[in-house]
Design a protein around this motif. Structure first.
Motif, PDB file in Angstrom:
ATOM      1  N   TYR A   6      12.818  50.323  81.699  1.00  0.00           N
ATOM      2  CA  TYR A   6      13.511  49.667  80.578  1.00  0.00           C
ATOM      3  C   TYR A   6      14.692  50.492  80.078  1.00  0.00           C
ATOM      4  O   TYR A   6      15.793  49.975  79.899  1.00  0.00           O
ATOM      5  N   PHE A   9      18.201  50.417  81.923  1.00  0.00           N
ATOM      6  CA  PHE A   9      19.077  49.247  81.858  1.00  0.00           C
ATOM      7  C   PHE A   9      20.002  49.365  80.658  1.00  0.00           C
ATOM      8  O   PHE A   9      19.666  50.003  79.658  1.00  0.00           O
ATOM      9  N   VAL A  11      22.824  46.644  78.440  1.00  0.00           N
ATOM     10  CA  VAL A  11      23.454  45.331  78.347  1.00  0.00           C
ATOM     11  C   VAL A  11      24.847  45.433  78.967  1.00  0.00           C
ATOM     12  O   VAL A  11      25.586  46.386  78.709  1.00  0.00           O
ATOM     13  N   THR A  75      16.371  46.429  91.016  1.00  0.00           N
ATOM     14  CA  THR A  75      16.200  46.241  89.572  1.00  0.00           C
ATOM     15  C   THR A  75      14.768  46.435  89.085  1.00  0.00           C
ATOM     16  O   THR A  75      14.538  47.163  88.134  1.00  0.00           O
ATOM     17  N   THR A  76      13.801  45.792  89.712  1.00  0.00           N
ATOM     18  CA  THR A  76      12.466  45.733  89.117  1.00  0.00           C
ATOM     19  C   THR A  76      11.318  46.180  90.020  1.00  0.00           C
ATOM     20  O   THR A  76      10.157  46.082  89.613  1.00  0.00           O
ATOM     21  N   THR A 105      23.469  40.221  89.682  1.00  0.00           N
ATOM     22  CA  THR A 105      22.630  40.261  88.480  1.00  0.00           C
ATOM     23  C   THR A 105      23.394  40.953  87.372  1.00  0.00           C
ATOM     24  O   THR A 105      24.020  41.993  87.596  1.00  0.00           O
ATOM     25  N   ARG A 106      23.312  40.365  86.183  1.00  0.00           N
ATOM     26  CA  ARG A 106      23.883  40.994  84.983  1.00  0.00           C
ATOM     27  C   ARG A 106      22.778  41.120  83.943  1.00  0.00           C
ATOM     28  O   ARG A 106      21.911  40.251  83.842  1.00  0.00           O
ATOM     29  N   ILE A 107      22.845  42.178  83.153  1.00  0.00           N
ATOM     30  CA  ILE A 107      21.888  42.365  82.073  1.00  0.00           C
ATOM     31  C   ILE A 107      22.497  41.754  80.815  1.00  0.00           C
ATOM     32  O   ILE A 107      23.535  42.204  80.333  1.00  0.00           O
ATOM     33  N   LYS A 108      21.846  40.703  80.324  1.00  0.00           N
ATOM     34  CA  LYS A 108      22.364  39.959  79.165  1.00  0.00           C
ATOM     35  C   LYS A 108      21.876  40.509  77.839  1.00  0.00           C
ATOM     36  O   LYS A 108      22.641  40.594  76.880  1.00  0.00           O
ATOM     37  N   MET A 110      18.490  42.960  75.773  1.00  0.00           N
ATOM     38  CA  MET A 110      17.324  43.851  75.845  1.00  0.00           C
ATOM     39  C   MET A 110      16.740  43.977  74.452  1.00  0.00           C
ATOM     40  O   MET A 110      17.476  43.911  73.467  1.00  0.00           O
ATOM     41  N   VAL A 122      13.802  42.641  79.142  1.00  0.00           N
ATOM     42  CA  VAL A 122      15.158  42.631  79.683  1.00  0.00           C
ATOM     43  C   VAL A 122      15.464  41.204  80.113  1.00  0.00           C
ATOM     44  O   VAL A 122      14.667  40.578  80.805  1.00  0.00           O
ATOM     45  N   PHE A 124      17.718  39.034  82.365  1.00  0.00           N
ATOM     46  CA  PHE A 124      18.555  39.122  83.560  1.00  0.00           C
ATOM     47  C   PHE A 124      19.282  37.791  83.767  1.00  0.00           C
ATOM     48  O   PHE A 124      18.692  36.727  83.601  1.00  0.00           O
TER      49      PHE A 124
END
Length: 149
Positions: A6, A9, A11, A75-76, A105-108, A110, A122, A124
């Protein structure tokens, strides 16, 4: 494990996944068989010739699974506790046998988990593209991610 915890990552992070996959007829037929989906649009070439596509299209749930699946290693992998939901799913262009799919993939978003002090959520954003750089699938997925031990 190659997955991120976690805390790793941020945003706005973007992953342009190097792993790509060319979809075969067997992929599509086997997925339809495994999920008991007899849709002729996926399985019957003669039926599909008379559709707007002129040929069979790949099962959209297989497409979504592939777009997300190729993201796991970066990522995971080993750091997720599970998916909490998927929203905003759309299939922008059809996928055909022989198309090669790549994912971004983008991190939107958290946030800390309210119920689990050792985890965070998170959000995604996954986007799939074909070999012509046309968007073929989009999904927002929320994952429950492990924090660093």
């Amino acid at each position: 494990m190659s997955g991120l915890y976690y805390e790793e990552f941020e945003v706005g992070m973007e992953f342009k996944h190097a792993l790509t996959r060319t979809i075969t007829e067997m992929d599509n037929v086997m997925f339809c068989a495994l999920t008991h989906n007899p849709q002729p649009l996926h399985l019957d070439e003669e039926f599909s010739k008379n559709t707007e596509y002129g040929q069979r299209i790949v099962n959209s749930i297989f497409t979504l699974g592939l777009v997300i699946g190729v993201t796991v290693a970066e990522t995971t992998l080993g750091t997720t506790l599970g998916n909490l939901g998927m929203t905003d799913i759309r299939f922008v262009n059809p996928v055909f046998h022989g198309d090669t799919i790549r994912s971004v993939t983008r991190i939107k978003e958290m946030r800390e988990s309210k119920s689990r002090p050792t985890a965070g959520l998170v959000v995604f954003e996954h986007i799939g593209y074909n070999q012509r750089d046309e968007e073929i699938a989009y999904c927002v997925r929320t994952g429950l991610m492990r924090k660093k031990p």
